[in-house]
Design an enzyme around this catalytic site. Structure first.
Site, mmCIF file in Angstrom:
data_model
loop_
_atom_site.group_PDB
_atom_site.id
_atom_site.type_symbol
_atom_site.label_atom_id
_atom_site.label_comp_id
_atom_site.label_asym_id
_atom_site.label_seq_id
_atom_site.Cartn_x
_atom_site.Cartn_y
_atom_site.Cartn_z
ATOM 1 N N ASP A 307 2.904 -7.421 2.974
ATOM 2 C CA ASP A 307 1.929 -7.929 2.004
ATOM 3 C C ASP A 307 0.537 -7.993 2.659
ATOM 4 O O ASP A 307 -0.193 -8.968 2.546
ATOM 5 C CB ASP A 307 2.335 -9.303 1.459
ATOM 6 C CG ASP A 307 1.518 -9.684 0.222
ATOM 7 O OD1 ASP A 307 0.879 -8.785 -0.353
ATOM 8 O OD2 ASP A 307 1.513 -10.868 -0.147
ATOM 9 N N HIS A 311 -9.200 -8.624 4.938
ATOM 10 C CA HIS A 311 -10.411 -9.175 4.320
ATOM 11 C C HIS A 311 -11.582 -9.066 5.274
ATOM 12 O O HIS A 311 -11.413 -9.094 6.499
ATOM 13 C CB HIS A 311 -10.218 -10.653 3.971
ATOM 14 C CG HIS A 311 -9.484 -10.868 2.687
ATOM 15 N ND1 HIS A 311 -9.971 -10.455 1.477
ATOM 16 C CD2 HIS A 311 -8.288 -11.467 2.424
ATOM 17 C CE1 HIS A 311 -9.111 -10.783 0.522
ATOM 18 N NE2 HIS A 311 -8.075 -11.396 1.061
#
Lengths: 427, 330
Positions: A307, A311
């Protein structure tokens, strides 16, 4: 021809129930022999794997590469290189890119960029509905022909139950697998953490367990009715796991995965407003974490995924509710899974299977194994070299890991994709 | 993993004041005792003390609140600090980056303290984590999380009217779910040893894990108020009618609004408190708010003493920069 000998490694290949010390012979991008060389085999290159493990290349069911649409967070080139450094040779990317993977052009663009970087097999997952808006079906046939290995509405649950039913029926018609991120959007509302003692104490909006359980319940009924081949992605709660176990016991064709961080972290890791632990579905209670571990050991949960959500720095630099969820997780996928073995949660072969043959089976892929004739996708791991996670040393463009400073087992020394060395650690 | 309390410095002294949670009874009592000495200052004709002369305090209000901001301004000026208030529309800082940029800009102006109010839970912790080592942060309310000076002024008001905490039964009534005041009160009152702490409200306005905070939960107002010494009413925001939390203000008042009749179930000498601003006829009847048992205006004046106490404790830790030996500048 490019021939390669991987000498004296411990070959762990759960697909073939095999765990042996043996030489591995590669030719023309394929495994051509195990144990003794084929006639006239002359290796053009030899890798000494003594003292190391040789594993099938890992298959990651969910990793966001941020391309197209969010190149300030990562790119297909940067994230597939990080995958190579992590022993991951196959990556499935969900359709919530910008633009959404709801047209063959976007799927093809992703595959072309991945081919150009040549570091990992990148398999797009197509959108179930156009624009993920939950109203009109996406062109699943065309998406499938353009290389999408499954369909999903990602983190945009289809709220209209009739549309969900039609989407599953249509996918079943085409024999496609549907991946489901189960969450009732009404109950999840503006939540950012598990609803429980922590949300109460911190004054953070909660996402209750029942948001997942109700969505799993609804979709299990529709799966049963439509006969679609379905897979639940990133389960987070004990009760959802219970429902999957019951469905499997009834003979329903469902499977499930969990992200590696859900097997280690709980809501309590957020107790200082740690935005690096802001994930979706949220980290839940210790009881949930233990149930997820048990479900993995029982086979109720089939696979472990990363997953991965890289960022930029700013995405995590704000008061907790205003930060973006997700962990840069490719590089901790294998080490965290091996730690489950060290902690006695899983036998080694089951742990490796959850990263290789199980996710491959879920999507009907030929990868995740070291059979004679299969593609030479593999990784070599130094099992006894512990390493410390350092965010700044991650290969991924995303440095957002909550595991900073954790000492984890298993360092990937080589990764081969179709017989080509795509990663080699400096030793 | 043991995390050090982010509010304390290496010597265990209060460096920031972000939440009442995790502080000791001794630390909270010290704030109350110091406030007691300032409460007498406020009554004098010369109201200023020179404790924070030369210090600069900036009130950063990302949510408007004239009353809270004013008491912080007054508290700072009575301590002889320079004070500046800035109201910031949240839209200007929707990105975390610009929020941090603004803080660093203000730091470059050599501020010593930020008093922060923000709509997001955790905002004060976030700012405290990123300020320069010499800067302190006081939380003037963050989202639903904490409003520690309000809780301390409430504890102060209770102690002044009712004496020591262990003998007391305290009820907090209304919208607990959305209330940073209630959360901070619960931590403070439990640490200070309140005999029995109750929360009263409908299930839609009480967080599901409320009992884990160490309170008794009542859904019936009369049963909850029975025999209590202190009744704290919380403000009910009008937007709670949307989102299906309540049918109407009228129905809320009928069940949970504090009328004289309901108040009669509490002890006869019970005090009535409210953090303000009051919605008359929604959570409290005017007759009660203005009645003999109400100490609501005392709370306002006590707010000044508490804020002076907290500011002087936090900024008074180290010697002022002028007193430090300075090296010759090139």
């Amino acid at each position: 021809m490019n021939t390669l000998l991987i000498r004296a490694g411990r070959l762990i290949d759960p697909a073939n129930h095999s765990d042996q010390l043996a030489d591995l012979y590669l030719d023309n991008g394929q495994v051509v022999a195990i144990g003794s060389p084929p006639d006239g085999f002359q290796p053009s290159h030899t890798i000494d794997a003594s003292g190391k493990w040789v594993l099938p290349g890992l298959v990651d069911l969910q990793a966001r590469l941020r391309e197209p649409g969010a190149k300030h967070k990562g790119s297909i080139a940067s994230e597939s290189a990080a995958a190579a450094a992590s022993g991951i040779t196959t990556l499935c990317c969900p359709p919530d890119t910008h633009p959404v993977i709801d047209s063959p052009a976007v799927a093809e663009q992703i595959r072309q960029r991945a081919a150009a970087s040549g570091m990992a097999r990148v398999l797009p997952i197509g959108a179930l509905t156009q624009g993920l808006e939950g109203e009109q079906l996406a062109s699943m046939q065309a998406l499938h022909q353009a290389g999408c290995v499954a369909m999903s509405n990602a983190h945009r649950p289809i709220t209209n139950t009739l549309v969900q039913r039609r989407a599953l029926e249509y996918a079943a018609t085409l024999g496609l697998t549907v991946l489901i991120n189960a969450e009732d959007p009404w109950l999840a509302a503006d939540g950012c953490v598990h609803e429980g003692p922590l949300s109460t104490r911190m004054g953070l909006s909660g996402i209750p367990e029942c948001a997942e359980v109700i969505a799993v319940g609804r979709d299990l009924m529709l799966i049963e009715q439509t006969g679609v081949r379905a897979h639940f992605s990133q389960l987070s709660s004990a009760r959802a796991v219970e429902m999957i176990a019951q469905a499997k016991a009834r003979g329903l064709k469902v499977s499930a995965d969990v992200s590696a961080h859900q097997l280690f972290l709980t809501e309590m890791d957020i107790s200082d407003f740690n935005s690096l632990c802001h994930v979706r579905p949220p980290l839940r209670s210790q009881r949930d974490r233990d149930a997820l571990r048990a479900a993995l050991s029982d086979g109720v949960i089939d696979a472990i995924c990363s997953d991965h959500q890289p960022h930029d720095r700013d995405a995590k630099l704000a008061p907790f509710p205003a930060t973006e969820p997700g962990i840069s997780a490719l590089e901790t996928l294998l080490p965290l899974t091996l730690r489950l073995v060290d902690e006695g949660v899983l036998p080694l072969s089951r742990a490796i299977a959850a990263l290789t043959i199980e996710p491959a089976r879920i999507l009907g892929l030929a990868h995740g194994q070291l059979s004679v004739g299969s593609a030479a996708d593999l990784c070599i791991v130094a099992p006894n070299i512990p390493w410390s996670v350092r965010a700044n040393a991650l290969h991924s463009a995303g440095k957002n890991t909550p595991f900073e400073g954790w000492e984890l087992p298993g360092q990937v020394t080589h990764t081969l994709l179709g017989g080509e060395i795509v990663f080699q650690r400096d030793e | 993993m043991i995390q050090q309390n982010p509010q304390l410095d290496a010597q265990g002294r209060l460096r920031h004041f972000l939440t009442t949670e995790g502080l000791s009874r001794q630390q909270l009592t010290e704030i109350l005792d110091l406030a007691e000495s300032f409460a007498t200052v406020s009554g004098k004709s010369v109201k200023k003390v020179p404790l924070l002369r030369g210090k600069t305090i900036v009130n950063l209000f990302f949510e408007t609140s004239t009353r809270t901001r004013t008491t912080f301004e007054l508290a700072a000026s009575r301590l002889s600090a320079d004070v500046q208030s800035i109201n910031i529309a949240t839209s200007a800082t929707s990105k975390g980056e610009s929020l941090l940029d603004m803080l660093h800009n203000l730091e470059a102006m050599h501020c010593d303290m930020f008093v922060v109010r923000h709509a997001d839970s955790g905002a004060a912790h976030f700012i405290a984590r990123h300020v320069a080592p010499h800067v302190s942060v006081i939380n003037a309310g963050d989202g639903r999380h904490a409003h520690p000076t309000q809780a301390m002024l409430d504890a102060f008001t209770i102690r002044r009217h009712k004496g020591e905490f262990p003998a007391l039964k305290v009820a907090i009534v209304g919208d607990i779910l959305h209330s940073r005041v209630a959360r901070s009160q619960i931590h403070a009152f439990n640490t200070l040893g309140v005999g029995e702490l109750r929360v009263i409200g409908p299930k839609t306005l009480i967080p599901p894990a409320a009992s884990s905070l160490g309170v008794r939960i009542f859904h019936d107002m009369q049963a909850g108020l029975e025999d209590v010494d202190v009744v704290i009413m919380l403000r009910l925001q009008k937007e709670r009618m949307r989102g299906a939390l309540l049918p109407s203000e009228g129905e809320f008042f009928q069940r949970y609004g504090l009328s004289e009749k309901k108040l009669a179930h509490a002890k006869p000498d019970a005090i009535v408190m409210h953090p303000g601003p009051i919605n008359r006829g929604v959570e409290i009847a005017s007759a009660v708010a203005d009645g003999p048992q109400s100490v609501i205006l005392d709370q306002v004046s006590n707010g000044l003493a508490i804020r002076m106490a907290v500011m002087s404790m936090v900024l008074g830790r180290q010697p002022a920069p002028l007193e430090q030996p300075t090296e010759a500048q090139p």
